[in-house]
Design a protein around this motif. Structure first.
Motif, PDB file in Angstrom:
ATOM      1  N   ASN A  27       0.845  -1.195   0.000  1.00 15.21           N
ATOM      2  CA  ASN A  27       0.000   0.000   0.000  1.00 15.21           C
ATOM      3  C   ASN A  27       0.887   1.254   0.000  1.00 15.21           C
ATOM      4  O   ASN A  27       1.450   1.630   1.034  1.00 15.21           O
ATOM      5  CB  ASN A  27      -0.924  -0.017   1.219  1.00 15.21           C
ATOM      6  N   GLU A  28       1.001   1.881  -1.167  1.00 14.28           N
ATOM      7  CA  GLU A  28       1.907   3.028  -1.303  1.00 14.28           C
ATOM      8  C   GLU A  28       1.443   4.222  -0.477  1.00 14.28           C
ATOM      9  O   GLU A  28       2.261   4.955   0.083  1.00 14.28           O
ATOM     10  CB  GLU A  28       2.047   3.425  -2.770  1.00 14.28           C
ATOM     11  N   ARG A  29       0.136   4.424  -0.411  1.00 15.01           N
ATOM     12  CA  ARG A  29      -0.369   5.580   0.337  1.00 15.01           C
ATOM     13  C   ARG A  29      -0.137   5.398   1.832  1.00 15.01           C
ATOM     14  O   ARG A  29       0.351   6.306   2.512  1.00 15.01           O
ATOM     15  CB  ARG A  29      -1.858   5.774   0.050  1.00 15.01           C
ATOM     16  N   ARG A  30      -0.472   4.220   2.346  1.00 13.94           N
ATOM     17  CA  ARG A  30      -0.323   3.981   3.781  1.00 13.94           C
ATOM     18  C   ARG A  30       1.139   4.093   4.200  1.00 13.94           C
ATOM     19  O   ARG A  30       1.467   4.646   5.251  1.00 13.94           O
ATOM     20  CB  ARG A  30      -0.863   2.599   4.137  1.00 13.94           C
ATOM     21  N   HIS A  31       2.039   3.562   3.372  1.00 12.11           N
ATOM     22  CA  HIS A  31       3.458   3.542   3.745  1.00 12.11           C
ATOM     23  C   HIS A  31       4.238   4.721   3.161  1.00 12.11           C
ATOM     24  O   HIS A  31       5.457   4.792   3.319  1.00 12.11           O
ATOM     25  CB  HIS A  31       4.089   2.223   3.296  1.00 12.11           C
ATOM     26  N   GLN A  32       3.537   5.607   2.480  1.00 13.35           N
ATOM     27  CA  GLN A  32       4.120   6.863   1.980  1.00 13.35           C
ATOM     28  C   GLN A  32       5.328   6.634   1.074  1.00 13.35           C
ATOM     29  O   GLN A  32       6.371   7.257   1.241  1.00 13.35           O
ATOM     30  CB  GLN A  32       4.473   7.785   3.159  1.00 13.35           C
ATOM     31  N   LEU A  33       5.150   5.758   0.106  1.00 14.92           N
ATOM     32  CA  LEU A  33       6.186   5.567  -0.909  1.00 14.92           C
ATOM     33  C   LEU A  33       6.135   6.725  -1.898  1.00 14.92           C
ATOM     34  O   LEU A  33       5.050   7.207  -2.230  1.00 14.92           O
ATOM     35  CB  LEU A  33       5.965   4.260  -1.685  1.00 14.92           C
ATOM     36  N   HIS A  34       7.276   7.153  -2.355  1.00 16.61           N
ATOM     37  CA  HIS A  34       7.311   8.162  -3.417  1.00 16.61           C
ATOM     38  C   HIS A  34       8.494   7.892  -4.340  1.00 16.61           C
ATOM     39  O   HIS A  34       9.539   7.379  -3.917  1.00 16.61           O
ATOM     40  CB  HIS A  34       7.377   9.581  -2.847  1.00 16.61           C
ATOM     41  N   GLU A  35       8.306   8.229  -5.602  1.00 20.13           N
ATOM     42  CA  GLU A  35       9.344   7.969  -6.598  1.00 20.13           C
ATOM     43  C   GLU A  35      10.504   8.952  -6.446  1.00 20.13           C
ATOM     44  O   GLU A  35      10.314  10.131  -6.144  1.00 20.13           O
ATOM     45  CB  GLU A  35       8.771   8.075  -8.011  1.00 20.13           C
ATOM     46  N   VAL A  36      11.709   8.436  -6.670  1.00 16.15           N
ATOM     47  CA  VAL A  36      12.907   9.265  -6.671  1.00 16.15           C
ATOM     48  C   VAL A  36      13.316   9.454  -8.132  1.00 16.15           C
ATOM     49  O   VAL A  36      13.908   8.563  -8.749  1.00 16.15           O
ATOM     50  CB  VAL A  36      14.051   8.611  -5.869  1.00 16.15           C
ATOM     51  N   ILE A  37      12.969  10.610  -8.677  1.00 25.22           N
ATOM     52  CA  ILE A  37      13.162  10.853 -10.106  1.00 25.22           C
ATOM     53  C   ILE A  37      14.628  10.745 -10.504  1.00 25.22           C
ATOM     54  O   ILE A  37      14.965  10.185 -11.559  1.00 25.22           O
ATOM     55  CB  ILE A  37      12.607  12.235 -10.503  1.00 25.22           C
ATOM     56  N   ARG A  38      15.523  11.236  -9.663  1.00 22.88           N
ATOM     57  CA  ARG A  38      16.948  11.260 -10.033  1.00 22.88           C
ATOM     58  C   ARG A  38      17.547   9.854 -10.114  1.00 22.88           C
ATOM     59  O   ARG A  38      18.577   9.659 -10.758  1.00 22.88           O
ATOM     60  CB  ARG A  38      17.744  12.120  -9.041  1.00 22.88           C
ATOM     61  N   LEU A  39      16.912   8.890  -9.460  1.00 23.28           N
ATOM     62  CA  LEU A  39      17.407   7.517  -9.504  1.00 23.28           C
ATOM     63  C   LEU A  39      16.679   6.671 -10.546  1.00 23.28           C
ATOM     64  O   LEU A  39      17.173   5.630 -10.966  1.00 23.28           O
ATOM     65  CB  LEU A  39      17.261   6.849  -8.128  1.00 23.28           C
ATOM     66  N   SER A  40      15.489   7.092 -10.940  1.00 22.74           N
ATOM     67  CA  SER A  40      14.700   6.345 -11.913  1.00 22.74           C
ATOM     68  C   SER A  40      15.105   6.740 -13.330  1.00 22.74           C
ATOM     69  O   SER A  40      15.896   7.656 -13.543  1.00 22.74           O
ATOM     70  CB  SER A  40      13.207   6.631 -11.702  1.00 22.74           C
ATOM     71  N   GLY A  41      14.529   6.040 -14.310  1.00 22.60           N
ATOM     72  CA  GLY A  41      14.672   6.483 -15.695  1.00 22.60           C
ATOM     73  C   GLY A  41      15.529   5.620 -16.589  1.00 22.60           C
ATOM     74  O   GLY A  41      15.395   5.673 -17.806  1.00 22.60           O
ATOM     75  N   MET A  42      16.402   4.803 -16.017  1.00 19.66           N
ATOM     76  CA  MET A  42      17.228   3.963 -16.893  1.00 19.66           C
ATOM     77  C   MET A  42      16.459   2.699 -17.288  1.00 19.66           C
ATOM     78  O   MET A  42      15.484   2.317 -16.637  1.00 19.66           O
ATOM     79  CB  MET A  42      18.550   3.605 -16.217  1.00 19.66           C
ATOM     80  N   ASN A  43      16.896   2.077 -18.355  1.00 18.35           N
ATOM     81  CA  ASN A  43      16.344   0.799 -18.776  1.00 18.35           C
ATOM     82  C   ASN A  43      17.325  -0.321 -18.449  1.00 18.35           C
ATOM     83  O   ASN A  43      18.534  -0.157 -18.641  1.00 18.35           O
ATOM     84  CB  ASN A  43      16.054   0.786 -20.275  1.00 18.35           C
ATOM     85  N   LEU A  44      16.818  -1.440 -17.978  1.00 14.25           N
ATOM     86  CA  LEU A  44      17.632  -2.623 -17.754  1.00 14.25           C
ATOM     87  C   LEU A  44      17.287  -3.650 -18.821  1.00 14.25           C
ATOM     88  O   LEU A  44      16.114  -3.863 -19.122  1.00 14.25           O
ATOM     89  CB  LEU A  44      17.357  -3.209 -16.364  1.00 14.25           C
ATOM     90  N   VAL A  45      18.294  -4.288 -19.386  1.00 16.98           N
ATOM     91  CA  VAL A  45      18.053  -5.295 -20.424  1.00 16.98           C
ATOM     92  C   VAL A  45      17.868  -6.648 -19.753  1.00 16.98           C
ATOM     93  O   VAL A  45      18.763  -7.154 -19.069  1.00 16.98           O
ATOM     94  CB  VAL A  45      19.217  -5.351 -21.435  1.00 16.98           C
ATOM     95  N   ILE A  46      16.686  -7.228 -19.957  1.00 13.77           N
ATOM     96  CA  ILE A  46      16.367  -8.541 -19.414  1.00 13.77           C
ATOM     97  C   ILE A  46      16.001  -9.446 -20.582  1.00 13.77           C
ATOM     98  O   ILE A  46      14.974  -9.241 -21.236  1.00 13.77           O
ATOM     99  CB  ILE A  46      15.187  -8.481 -18.412  1.00 13.77           C
ATOM    100  N   ASN A  47      16.859 -10.408 -20.884  1.00 14.61           N
ATOM    101  CA  ASN A  47      16.606 -11.340 -21.984  1.00 14.61           C
ATOM    102  C   ASN A  47      16.293 -10.592 -23.279  1.00 14.61           C
ATOM    103  O   ASN A  47      15.316 -10.888 -23.971  1.00 14.61           O
ATOM    104  CB  ASN A  47      15.463 -12.294 -21.615  1.00 14.61           C
ATOM    105  N   ASP A  48      17.130  -9.606 -23.585  1.00 10.20           N
ATOM    106  CA  ASP A  48      17.031  -8.814 -24.819  1.00 10.20           C
ATOM    107  C   ASP A  48      15.822  -7.876 -24.863  1.00 10.20           C
ATOM    108  O   ASP A  48      15.426  -7.413 -25.923  1.00 10.20           O
ATOM    109  CB  ASP A  48      17.012  -9.724 -26.058  1.00 10.20           C
ATOM    110  N   MET A  49      15.234  -7.582 -23.698  1.00 13.05           N
ATOM    111  CA  MET A  49      14.132  -6.629 -23.640  1.00 13.05           C
ATOM    112  C   MET A  49      14.521  -5.457 -22.738  1.00 13.05           C
ATOM    113  O   MET A  49      15.107  -5.661 -21.672  1.00 13.05           O
ATOM    114  CB  MET A  49      12.867  -7.289 -23.081  1.00 13.05           C
ATOM    115  N   ASP A  50      14.197  -4.233 -23.172  1.00 17.59           N
ATOM    116  CA  ASP A  50      14.430  -3.051 -22.345  1.00 17.59           C
ATOM    117  C   ASP A  50      13.297  -2.887 -21.344  1.00 17.59           C
ATOM    118  O   ASP A  50      12.132  -2.739 -21.726  1.00 17.59           O
ATOM    119  CB  ASP A  50      14.517  -1.797 -23.220  1.00 17.59           C
ATOM    120  N   MET A  51      13.635  -2.902 -20.057  1.00 19.39           N
ATOM    121  CA  MET A  51      12.631  -2.787 -19.000  1.00 19.39           C
ATOM    122  C   MET A  51      12.944  -1.569 -18.134  1.00 19.39           C
ATOM    123  O   MET A  51      14.015  -1.486 -17.525  1.00 19.39           O
ATOM    124  CB  MET A  51      12.617  -4.057 -18.141  1.00 19.39           C
ATOM    125  N   PRO A  52      12.039  -0.585 -18.082  1.00 15.62           N
ATOM    126  CA  PRO A  52      12.290   0.640 -17.318  1.00 15.62           C
ATOM    127  C   PRO A  52      12.423   0.368 -15.819  1.00 15.62           C
ATOM    128  O   PRO A  52      11.650  -0.399 -15.244  1.00 15.62           O
ATOM    129  CB  PRO A  52      11.056   1.495 -17.611  1.00 15.62           C
TER     130      PRO A  52
END
Length: 269
Positions: free
Chosen positions: A51-76
């Motif tokens: 539960n993101e609201r209850r536990h107050q999760l928030h995205e960290v923009i400066r750390l997000s954004g890269m793609n990881l290659v998993i079995n030849d697929m780009d996954m954000p």
């Protein structure tokens, strides 16, 4: 542990998921290090049933954004953070809509393992390492809990073997008795080999069941903690034959002293 940096990487963690041996010790071990003056970071997957609201999760923009290659697929890769208020401990969540948006951890509503659990584990391992690199935080110890995190030792020692940030890091894997029934995807060994990891290093994953996943994890760790008093099948015997430090099972009440001593005398020596 004063001043030592410990990275905890776990499949599950209270209070974000229900209490079980993995989620409870994944909370208690960092709390122990934190209370004894160590510096800690905790990583876990951001499952859709958190539960993101209850536990107050928030995205960290400066750390997000890269793609990881998993079995030849780009996954954000998406990074979110939250804090455990009473302990003042920050938790980093590895997220991706394809892998972690579903409202469950490891199984569907009928109790079947998700068919992409192998790719989720690969994504989690890579996501942790890439995020720690962005943080430029070099841990003295990396402590792994739970099977979804079990590929981290392999990827650190093989895929990221030239990464200077982890050159002096020591890897500890806690092995729990309760894993999962059945096997992950039969193509798992090929998906890992796609990343340039020799199949001989992961030959156990021809049959990707719980015990074999943990065998690969402990093979690429510097030390092992038995986190359950009973292990399934041949896993305990396999660990006993390793030529590396192994901490036998201790109760939660004894864990703080035992883990701290193990870190200091066996892992960091």
């Amino acid at each position: 542990m004063n001043g030592k940096k410990v990275l905890f990487v776990s499949s599950e963690l209270v209070p974000y998921l229900p209490e079980n041996p993995v989620s409870l010790m994944s909370y208690e071990a960092p709390r122990m290090v934190n209370s004894s003056g160590g510096q800690i970071r905790i990583f876990m997957p951001r499952y859709g049933n958190i539960n993101e609201r209850r536990h107050q999760l928030h995205e960290v923009i400066r750390l997000s954004g890269m793609n990881l290659v998993i079995n030849d697929m780009d996954m954000p890769l998406i990074i979110k953070v939250a804090s455990i208020p009473r302990e003042r401990i920050q938790v980093y969540f590895i997220d991706n809509d394809e892998y972690f948006k579903r409202k469950a951890t490891f199984r569907d509503s009928e109790g079947n393992l998700f068919p992409d659990n192998d790719e989720r584990a690969i994504f989690f391992a890579k996501g942790v390492v890439e995020t720690v690199k962005k943080l430029n935080w070099s841990p003295d110890i990396i402590h792994v809990h739970g099977w979804m995190a079990s590929l981290l030792p392999l990827y650190l020692r093989k895929y990221y073997s030239d990464e200077p940030l982890f050159a002096d890091s020591r890897i500890v894997t806690s092995v729990y008795g309760k894993g999962f029934e059945g096997d992950l995807d039969s193509e798992m060994i090929n998906k890992i080999a796609f990343d340039g990891i020799d199949k001989e290093e992961i030959s156990a994953l021809v049959k990707p069941d719980y015990n074999n996943l943990l065998k690969v994890a402990v093979d690429h760790s510097d030390a092992v903690i038995l986190a359950s008093d009973e292990l399934e099948g041949d896993l305990k015997e396999y660990i006993e034959k390793l030529s590396k430090p192994v901490l036998p099972y201790v109760s939660l009440q004894e864990a703080e002293e035992a883990y701290t001593n193990f870190y200091k005398t066996e892992v960091l020596k």
